[in-house]
Structures are given as structure tokens and as C-alpha cells.
Design a protein around this motif. Structure first.
Motif, PDB file in Angstrom:
ATOM      1  N   ALA A 118       0.835  -1.208   0.000  1.00  0.00           N
ATOM      2  CA  ALA A 118       0.000   0.000   0.000  1.00  0.00           C
ATOM      3  C   ALA A 118       0.868   1.256   0.000  1.00  0.00           C
ATOM      4  CB  ALA A 118      -0.943  -0.011   1.201  1.00  0.00           C
ATOM      5  N   ALA A 119       1.879   1.273   0.855  1.00  0.00           N
ATOM      6  CA  ALA A 119       2.750   2.453   0.940  1.00  0.00           C
ATOM      7  C   ALA A 119       3.524   2.670  -0.357  1.00  0.00           C
ATOM      8  CB  ALA A 119       3.715   2.308   2.121  1.00  0.00           C
ATOM      9  N   VAL A 120       4.049   1.598  -0.921  1.00  0.00           N
ATOM     10  CA  VAL A 120       4.852   1.731  -2.151  1.00  0.00           C
ATOM     11  C   VAL A 120       3.963   2.123  -3.328  1.00  0.00           C
ATOM     12  CG1 VAL A 120       6.290   0.483  -3.814  1.00  0.00           C
ATOM     13  CG2 VAL A 120       6.695   0.213  -1.366  1.00  0.00           C
ATOM     14  N   SER A 121       2.793   1.506  -3.461  1.00  0.00           N
ATOM     15  CA  SER A 121       1.928   1.841  -4.604  1.00  0.00           C
ATOM     16  C   SER A 121       1.429   3.279  -4.508  1.00  0.00           C
ATOM     17  CB  SER A 121       0.763   0.850  -4.724  1.00  0.00           C
ATOM     18  OG  SER A 121      -0.072   0.890  -3.594  1.00  0.00           O
ATOM     19  N   ALA A 122       1.029   3.712  -3.322  1.00  0.00           N
ATOM     20  CA  ALA A 122       0.613   5.113  -3.163  1.00  0.00           C
ATOM     21  C   ALA A 122       1.800   6.043  -3.382  1.00  0.00           C
ATOM     22  CB  ALA A 122      -0.001   5.335  -1.784  1.00  0.00           C
ATOM     23  N   GLY A 123       2.960   5.678  -2.845  1.00  0.00           N
ATOM     24  CA  GLY A 123       4.154   6.510  -3.012  1.00  0.00           C
ATOM     25  C   GLY A 123       4.574   6.662  -4.462  1.00  0.00           C
ATOM     26  N   LEU A 124       4.541   5.558  -5.217  1.00  0.00           N
ATOM     27  CA  LEU A 124       4.882   5.645  -6.646  1.00  0.00           C
ATOM     28  C   LEU A 124       3.875   6.513  -7.400  1.00  0.00           C
ATOM     29  CD1 LEU A 124       6.021   2.001  -7.464  1.00  0.00           C
ATOM     30  CD2 LEU A 124       7.417   4.068  -7.565  1.00  0.00           C
ATOM     31  N   SER A 125       2.600   6.342  -7.075  1.00  0.00           N
ATOM     32  CA  SER A 125       1.570   7.159  -7.735  1.00  0.00           C
ATOM     33  C   SER A 125       1.782   8.631  -7.424  1.00  0.00           C
ATOM     34  CB  SER A 125       0.178   6.715  -7.284  1.00  0.00           C
ATOM     35  OG  SER A 125      -0.072   5.390  -7.682  1.00  0.00           O
ATOM     36  N   TRP A 126       2.074   8.937  -6.175  1.00  0.00           N
ATOM     37  CA  TRP A 126       2.327  10.325  -5.783  1.00  0.00           C
ATOM     38  C   TRP A 126       3.570  10.867  -6.473  1.00  0.00           C
ATOM     39  CZ3 TRP A 126       1.086  12.252  -0.254  1.00  0.00           C
ATOM     40  CH2 TRP A 126      -0.226  11.943   0.074  1.00  0.00           C
ATOM     41  N   ALA A 127       4.619  10.052  -6.557  1.00  0.00           N
ATOM     42  CA  ALA A 127       5.851  10.496  -7.218  1.00  0.00           C
ATOM     43  C   ALA A 127       5.594  10.823  -8.680  1.00  0.00           C
ATOM     44  CB  ALA A 127       6.928   9.414  -7.097  1.00  0.00           C
ATOM     45  N   ILE A 128       4.799   9.988  -9.342  1.00  0.00           N
ATOM     46  CA  ILE A 128       4.458  10.247 -10.748  1.00  0.00           C
ATOM     47  C   ILE A 128       3.655  11.536 -10.858  1.00  0.00           C
ATOM     48  CG2 ILE A 128       3.083   9.412 -12.696  1.00  0.00           C
ATOM     49  CD1 ILE A 128       3.965   6.526 -11.755  1.00  0.00           C
ATOM     50  N   GLU A 129       2.705  11.742  -9.930  1.00  0.00           N
ATOM     51  CA  GLU A 129       1.890  12.965  -9.957  1.00  0.00           C
ATOM     52  C   GLU A 129       2.772  14.199  -9.757  1.00  0.00           C
ATOM     53  OE1 GLU A 129      -1.569  14.986 -10.666  1.00  0.00           O
ATOM     54  OE2 GLU A 129      -1.321  12.817 -10.743  1.00  0.00           O
ATOM     55  N   ALA A 170       5.884  14.440 -10.396  1.00  0.00           N
ATOM     56  CA  ALA A 170       6.751  14.577 -11.575  1.00  0.00           C
ATOM     57  C   ALA A 170       6.059  15.399 -12.659  1.00  0.00           C
ATOM     58  CB  ALA A 170       7.142  13.208 -12.122  1.00  0.00           C
ATOM     59  N   GLN A 171       4.742  15.436 -12.635  1.00  0.00           N
ATOM     60  CA  GLN A 171       3.989  16.204 -13.629  1.00  0.00           C
ATOM     61  C   GLN A 171       4.145  17.713 -13.425  1.00  0.00           C
ATOM     62  OE1 GLN A 171       0.018  14.644 -13.291  1.00  0.00           O
ATOM     63  NE2 GLN A 171       0.596  12.684 -14.175  1.00  0.00           N
ATOM     64  N   LEU A 172       4.701  18.110 -12.305  1.00  0.00           N
ATOM     65  CA  LEU A 172       5.010  19.530 -12.111  1.00  0.00           C
ATOM     66  C   LEU A 172       6.126  19.964 -13.045  1.00  0.00           C
ATOM     67  CD1 LEU A 172       4.798  19.736  -8.225  1.00  0.00           C
ATOM     68  CD2 LEU A 172       3.233  20.804  -9.873  1.00  0.00           C
ATOM     69  N   GLY A 173       6.914  18.987 -13.495  1.00  0.00           N
ATOM     70  CA  GLY A 173       7.962  19.237 -14.488  1.00  0.00           C
ATOM     71  C   GLY A 173       7.451  18.822 -15.856  1.00  0.00           C
ATOM     72  N   GLU A 174       8.359  18.522 -16.726  1.00  0.00           N
ATOM     73  CA  GLU A 174       8.011  18.143 -18.095  1.00  0.00           C
ATOM     74  C   GLU A 174       8.093  16.623 -18.242  1.00  0.00           C
ATOM     75  OE1 GLU A 174       6.638  18.688 -21.840  1.00  0.00           O
ATOM     76  OE2 GLU A 174       6.939  20.281 -20.376  1.00  0.00           O
ATOM     77  N   ILE A 175       6.952  15.998 -18.537  1.00  0.00           N
ATOM     78  CA  ILE A 175       6.911  14.560 -18.821  1.00  0.00           C
ATOM     79  C   ILE A 175       7.172  14.404 -20.323  1.00  0.00           C
ATOM     80  CG2 ILE A 175       5.455  12.489 -18.868  1.00  0.00           C
ATOM     81  CD1 ILE A 175       6.012  13.330 -16.030  1.00  0.00           C
ATOM     82  N   VAL A 230       0.719   7.291 -20.337  1.00  0.00           N
ATOM     83  CA  VAL A 230       0.803   6.413 -19.166  1.00  0.00           C
ATOM     84  C   VAL A 230       0.977   7.215 -17.877  1.00  0.00           C
ATOM     85  CG1 VAL A 230       2.143   4.573 -18.080  1.00  0.00           C
ATOM     86  CG2 VAL A 230       1.751   4.536 -20.536  1.00  0.00           C
ATOM     87  N   LEU A 231       1.801   8.251 -17.917  1.00  0.00           N
ATOM     88  CA  LEU A 231       2.143   8.992 -16.704  1.00  0.00           C
ATOM     89  C   LEU A 231       1.369  10.291 -16.528  1.00  0.00           C
ATOM     90  CD1 LEU A 231       6.028   8.550 -16.724  1.00  0.00           C
ATOM     91  CD2 LEU A 231       4.286   7.128 -15.621  1.00  0.00           C
ATOM     92  N   GLY A 232       0.637  10.701 -17.539  1.00  0.00           N
ATOM     93  CA  GLY A 232      -0.087  11.964 -17.451  1.00  0.00           C
ATOM     94  C   GLY A 232       0.827  13.145 -17.719  1.00  0.00           C
ATOM     95  N   SER A 233       0.233  14.331 -17.703  1.00  0.00           N
ATOM     96  CA  SER A 233       1.028  15.516 -18.008  1.00  0.00           C
ATOM     97  C   SER A 233       0.673  16.726 -17.155  1.00  0.00           C
ATOM     98  CB  SER A 233       0.850  15.885 -19.486  1.00  0.00           C
ATOM     99  OG  SER A 233      -0.503  16.191 -19.750  1.00  0.00           O
ATOM    100  N   THR A 234      -0.421  16.659 -16.401  1.00  0.00           N
ATOM    101  CA  THR A 234      -0.876  17.820 -15.644  1.00  0.00           C
ATOM    102  C   THR A 234      -1.045  17.458 -14.176  1.00  0.00           C
ATOM    103  OG1 THR A 234      -2.082  18.558 -17.597  1.00  0.00           O
ATOM    104  CG2 THR A 234      -2.659  19.597 -15.502  1.00  0.00           C
ATOM    105  N   PHE A 235      -0.370  18.186 -13.309  1.00  0.00           N
ATOM    106  CA  PHE A 235      -0.500  17.968 -11.868  1.00  0.00           C
ATOM    107  C   PHE A 235      -1.902  18.373 -11.433  1.00  0.00           C
ATOM    108  CE2 PHE A 235      -0.214  19.504  -7.474  1.00  0.00           C
ATOM    109  CZ  PHE A 235       0.276  18.376  -6.853  1.00  0.00           C
TER     110      PHE A 235
END
Length: 118
Positions: free
Chosen positions: A58-69, A71-76, A83-88
Motif C-alpha cells: 500500500a505504501a509503495v503503490s501510493a508513493g509511486l503514484s504520488w511520485a508520478i503525480e 513529476a507532472q510539475l515538471g516536463e513529462i 501512461v504517466l499523465g502531463s498535468t498535476f
């Protein structure tokens, strides 16, 4: 955890995500997709690491999802955007946590049942 049921769970989660997108529009579809995205990461973790503890998954899956989100503050890169989205979007963070939170007790119960059987 047995790998075949876990792999089938991954397939069901993807089918649910596609079904939600096909049947509904708007916020429900988006946020259900966010929760399912994290559920898929959770299931893939269990598939790769069958002995992973539910709270760790649970912690790792939520953490990875949050990290990807975040990361959208930068340029994907363009090829990764589907797959990763583009907008925070801050509310996505809540729905990622919901996805992990729903998987955690289900995984815990399945592990206990599997341990009883075997």
C-alpha cells in the motif's frame, strides 16, 4: 500469494479502468481511474513480490503514484504522457491513497486465507 490469481487481478483492474472510461465521463471517471491506477501498481507489486506485506504494498503503490503525480510539475516526455499523465492535479493524490487503502485490507484477508489453506 499465488501468481495466477494476482495476474488475473491485474487484467480485471485494467478492464475496470477501460470500462469506467468507456461508460462514464467527468470527475467520476477520472478519479476512479486514479484509484484503479494505484490498484494496478499494487497488484503488480504483489505479482512481482508475492510475499510483500500488505502495508508495504500500500505504501509503495501510493508513493509511486504520488511520485508520478509530482513529476507532472515538471516536463513529462511526450511518449510517456499517455501512461504517466502531463498535468498535476492535487485531488489525484487523495484518490491514489484511496486505491491503495482499498487494496490493503483485501490483500490482508487473501493472505490470511492463503496461509490457512496452506
Amino acid at each position: 500469494m499465488p501468481r495466477l490469481p494476482t495476474a488475473l487481478t491485474c487484467v480485471v483492474i485494467v478492464a475496470c479502468g477501460l470500462g469506467v472510461r468507456a461508460l462514464w465521463d467527468g470527475a467520476f471517471s477520472k478519479y476512479a481511474g486514479d484509484a484503479l491506477y494505484t490498484a494496478l501498481i499494487y497488484a503488480l507489486l504483489v505479482l512481482a513480490l508475492p510475499r510483500i506485506r500488505p502495508w508495504v504494498a500500500a505504501a509503495v503503490s501510493a508513493g509511486l503514484s504520488w511520485a508520478i503525480e509530482f513529476a507532472q510539475l515538471g516536463e513529462i516526455p511526450e511518449p510517456l504522457r499517455p501512461v504517466l499523465g502531463s498535468t498535476f492535479n492535487p485531488p489525484d493524490l487523495l484518490w491514489y491513497a484511496v486505491g491503495a487503502a482499498v487494496c490493503w485490507p483485501a490483500h490482508h484477508r487473501l493472505r490470511a486465507r492463503h496461509a490457512e489453506q496452506g
